[in-house]
Write a protein that holds these residues in place. Structure first.
Motif, mmCIF file in Angstrom:
data_model
loop_
_atom_site.group_PDB
_atom_site.id
_atom_site.type_symbol
_atom_site.label_atom_id
_atom_site.label_comp_id
_atom_site.label_asym_id
_atom_site.label_seq_id
_atom_site.Cartn_x
_atom_site.Cartn_y
_atom_site.Cartn_z
ATOM 1 N N PRO A 221 0.805 -1.224 0.000
ATOM 2 C CA PRO A 221 0.000 0.000 0.000
ATOM 3 C C PRO A 221 0.836 1.271 0.000
ATOM 4 N N PRO A 222 0.250 2.388 -0.413
ATOM 5 C CA PRO A 222 0.942 3.679 -0.351
ATOM 6 C C PRO A 222 1.356 4.004 1.081
ATOM 7 N N ARG A 223 2.388 4.803 1.214
ATOM 8 C CA ARG A 223 2.988 5.053 2.526
ATOM 9 C C ARG A 223 2.002 5.649 3.519
ATOM 10 N N ARG A 224 1.076 6.502 3.074
ATOM 11 C CA ARG A 224 0.116 7.100 4.009
ATOM 12 C C ARG A 224 -0.850 6.058 4.553
ATOM 13 N N TRP B 33 3.354 -1.369 -6.923
ATOM 14 C CA TRP B 33 3.619 -1.844 -5.560
ATOM 15 C C TRP B 33 5.089 -1.657 -5.207
ATOM 16 N N LEU B 34 5.986 -1.836 -6.177
ATOM 17 C CA LEU B 34 7.413 -1.598 -5.946
ATOM 18 C C LEU B 34 7.668 -0.142 -5.586
ATOM 19 N N GLN B 35 7.062 0.768 -6.337
ATOM 20 C CA GLN B 35 7.276 2.189 -6.069
ATOM 21 C C GLN B 35 6.746 2.588 -4.699
ATOM 22 N N ALA B 36 5.627 1.994 -4.279
ATOM 23 C CA ALA B 36 5.068 2.290 -2.964
ATOM 24 C C ALA B 36 6.023 1.824 -1.862
ATOM 25 N N PHE B 37 6.623 0.643 -2.050
ATOM 26 C CA PHE B 37 7.594 0.139 -1.072
ATOM 27 C C PHE B 37 8.815 1.046 -1.016
ATOM 28 N N ASN B 38 9.342 1.414 -2.179
ATOM 29 C CA ASN B 38 10.515 2.290 -2.214
ATOM 30 C C ASN B 38 10.228 3.619 -1.534
ATOM 31 N N GLU B 39 9.051 4.155 -1.780
ATOM 32 C CA GLU B 39 8.710 5.450 -1.200
ATOM 33 C C GLU B 39 8.656 5.374 0.321
ATOM 34 N N GLU C 297 11.213 7.583 2.453
ATOM 35 C CA GLU C 297 10.621 8.714 3.167
ATOM 36 C C GLU C 297 10.416 8.449 4.658
ATOM 37 N N ASP C 298 10.072 7.217 5.021
ATOM 38 C CA ASP C 298 9.696 6.936 6.405
ATOM 39 C C ASP C 298 10.755 6.162 7.183
ATOM 40 N N MET C 299 11.689 5.546 6.468
ATOM 41 C CA MET C 299 12.706 4.751 7.150
ATOM 42 C C MET C 299 14.109 5.328 6.979
ATOM 43 N N GLY C 300 14.243 6.385 6.192
ATOM 44 C CA GLY C 300 15.554 6.979 5.982
ATOM 45 C C GLY C 300 16.475 6.119 5.140
ATOM 46 N N ALA C 301 15.894 5.257 4.318
ATOM 47 C CA ALA C 301 16.717 4.416 3.448
ATOM 48 C C ALA C 301 17.379 5.265 2.374
ATOM 49 N N ARG C 302 18.411 4.728 1.785
ATOM 50 C CA ARG C 302 19.062 5.403 0.659
ATOM 51 C C ARG C 302 19.147 4.420 -0.500
ATOM 52 N N MET C 303 19.068 4.959 -1.701
ATOM 53 C CA MET C 303 19.115 4.142 -2.912
ATOM 54 C C MET C 303 20.491 4.278 -3.548
ATOM 55 N N GLY D 164 22.234 2.642 -6.839
ATOM 56 C CA GLY D 164 21.963 1.776 -7.984
ATOM 57 C C GLY D 164 20.562 1.212 -7.860
ATOM 58 N N ASP D 165 20.445 -0.108 -7.873
ATOM 59 C CA ASP D 165 19.123 -0.715 -7.708
ATOM 60 C C ASP D 165 18.985 -1.347 -6.320
ATOM 61 N N MET D 166 19.841 -0.908 -5.386
ATOM 62 C CA MET D 166 19.817 -1.434 -4.031
ATOM 63 C C MET D 166 19.308 -0.385 -3.054
ATOM 64 N N LEU D 167 18.429 -0.818 -2.154
ATOM 65 C CA LEU D 167 17.986 0.018 -1.038
ATOM 66 C C LEU D 167 18.803 -0.353 0.190
ATOM 67 N N HIS D 168 19.301 0.654 0.897
ATOM 68 C CA HIS D 168 20.134 0.424 2.072
ATOM 69 C C HIS D 168 19.458 1.002 3.308
ATOM 70 N N VAL D 169 19.429 0.219 4.378
ATOM 71 C CA VAL D 169 19.028 0.690 5.706
ATOM 72 C C VAL D 169 20.035 0.118 6.689
ATOM 73 N N GLY D 170 20.818 1.000 7.327
ATOM 74 C CA GLY D 170 21.848 0.522 8.239
ATOM 75 C C GLY D 170 22.842 -0.355 7.501
ATOM 76 N N HIS D 171 23.152 -1.526 8.080
ATOM 77 C CA HIS D 171 24.122 -2.426 7.458
ATOM 78 C C HIS D 171 23.467 -3.400 6.494
ATOM 79 N N ARG D 172 22.133 -3.332 6.371
ATOM 80 C CA ARG D 172 21.429 -4.251 5.483
ATOM 81 C C ARG D 172 21.058 -3.556 4.183
ATOM 82 N N ARG D 173 20.994 -4.350 3.116
ATOM 83 C CA ARG D 173 20.553 -3.817 1.834
ATOM 84 C C ARG D 173 19.730 -4.877 1.132
#
Length: 460
Positions: free
Chosen positions: A161-164, A192-198, A202-208, A210-219
């Motif tokens: 679902p959308p982030r809101r 659905w992919l774009q909703a997850f990325n958003e 926006e809400d978890m402070g992840a960074r993109m 290339g095609d990898m999403l990073h949060v902390g030490h996990r990607r």
């Protein structure tokens, strides 16, 4: 080649019958397991007084099927509660009926921990682990806690679902963080992919990167893998004895009228009430079409213990009765409403007999009925697929008649357009749809995901 370990809420061990009763997901996963060799683990569907983690194992065609029984409280809180009364409605945009009970969330976490403790000893070094669907979001994180370092992928069969909307879920951020225990996450459609990325950005402070999403030490690598059907098998199924008999029975019972068919599990996400309203609007706008067409709606019940499902069943029975009462004549009933399921070869015959396939969910991760309807058609005289814009399948099946299922007028107009569509246009549209169904079939889906999982760059 790495062995494959599939984990899902329920396990579909082959019964030895090839009557076509198994669904598309079971067929796809069994095919992938046979190709790689491996294990399918999940809940048996049975209950036990005390959870012990005792395994029920069977082997078929080189694949091991291992299941465990759950306690009654587990089923109430994990399955009927959090999975189907919290996550399912929320992820289908129905915050109005989503239930947020702390006990549900606790049971959901408890069962995922139990699954992890039970299956972890079965996972060998080098195995690739593929976890299925919303019942098991936290399972990858729980396996990591137990020291499982294998490649682990996750595929979501329903919308994200959308982030809101997701933000209305207590603990939404913690749930989304569990997705970063995976090396690869798959979605049915780009929306659905774009909703997850958003949400992640926006809400978890992840960074993109290339095609990898990073949060902390996990990607995690998140991609789109639209599931398909076994198109060749379904085409062949239309020529079986039972399918051909069903086709003749449907044509005989239609007595020259055009058949519109809908086949859906009885669920509020499928837009069945809106479908009946759209069909009624068509009858009102085109009185000359009355007695020339009828709608066959097949809607086998599901989740009968959940109140929202009992309500929709009562509502549809009332609507069907009202519409039939207002429009039926002594020799014609506008809606045939059936609350039972049918084997896939019988459905193949029904689809082939139908002038219109009406697939109008309010939200759907993919919707394989749309693809089955296309595959069942006569290439020389195909029917017309009317498809909701809000089904994941709409991203692929662009030559369907795409509609907003919330608009009764738009649906009524689409029905009229489909009934009047020239044969050459029906053939052109069908050919384009069939190309997609054949090229992106279930074998492509399972191969695309497993290939990506076996090659994805994992965190060091």
């Amino acid at each position: 080649m790495s062995r494959l370990v599939v984990i899902s809420n329920r396990v579909a061990a082959p019964s030895g019958s090839h009557s076509g009763a198994q669904g598309g997901l079971a067929v796809a996963l069994q095919s992938a397991l046979r190709e790689h060799g491996g294990l399918w683990f999940g809940w048996s569907g049975e209950q036990t007084e005390t959870f012990t983690g005792a395994l029920h194992e069977t082997q078929v065609d080189g694949v091991t099927y291992a299941t465990v029984d759950l306690e009654e409280q587990d089923v109430e809180e994990y399955y009927e509660g959090y999975a189907n009364r919290t996550l399912w409605p929320l992820f289908h945009y129905r915050t109005d009926i989503a239930e947020y009970e702390r006990s549900f969330a606790g049971g959901y976490q408890r069962v995922n921990e139990r699954f992890a403790r039970t299956v972890a000893p079965l996972i060998r070094p080098g195995d690739a682990v593929w976890i299925q669907d919303y019942h098991l979001f936290p399972l990858g994180a729980e396996l990591r806690k137990l020291g499982v370092e294998n490649r682990i992928g996750f595929f979501l069969h329903i919308p994200w679902p959308p982030r809101r909307l997701l933000a209305t879920l207590p603990g939404a951020k913690a749930l989304a963080e569990t997705m970063f225990a995976y090396d690869l996450v798959g979605f049915q459609a780009d929306e659905w992919l774009q909703a997850f990325n958003e949400f992640a950005l926006e809400d978890m402070g992840a960074r993109m990167e290339g095609d990898m999403l990073h949060v902390g030490h996990r990607r995690v690598q998140a991609c789109v893998f639209p599931i398909g059907i076994d198109a060749a098998e379904f085409v062949a199924m239309t020529q079986t004895t039972r399918a051909r008999l069903t086709y003749r029975q449907m044509r005989d019972s239609a007595v020259g009228r055009d058949l519109i068919i809908g086949v859906d599990r009885l669920d509020y996400s499928k837009g069945l009430e809106e479908r009946f309203q759209g069909y009624e609007r068509f009858l009102e706008a085109h009185p000359e079409e009355q007695k020339e067409v009828f709608l066959l709606q097949i809607a086998p019940p599901s989740r009968g213990t959940v109140e929202s499902y009992r309500r929709i069943r009562a509502s549809l029975e009332g609507m069907a009765g009202r519409i039939n009462g207002a429009h039926a004549d002594y020799d014609w009933v506008p809606i045939r409403y059936v609350n039972r399921g049918y084997p896939r070869d019988v459905l193949a015959g029904m689809y082939r007999a139908a002038k219109i396939g009406l697939v109008t969910p309010l939200r759907d991760g993919m919707n394989l009925v749309a693809k089955e309807y296309v595959a069942a058609q006569n290439p020389d005289d195909p029917g017309v697929l009317i498809l909701s814009r809000f089904a994941g399948a709409a991203e692929q099946l662009t030559e369907a008649v795409l509609i907003n299922p919330h608009s009764a007028d738009e649906m009524g107009d689409a029905i009229y357009t489909a009934l009047r569509m020239p044969r050459d246009e029906r053939i052109r549209r069908w050919r384009a749809l069939m190309d997609v169904v054949e090229q992106k079939d279930v074998a492509w889906w399972s191969r695309a995901f497993t290939d990506a999982l076996l090659t994805v760059e994992v965190a060091g």
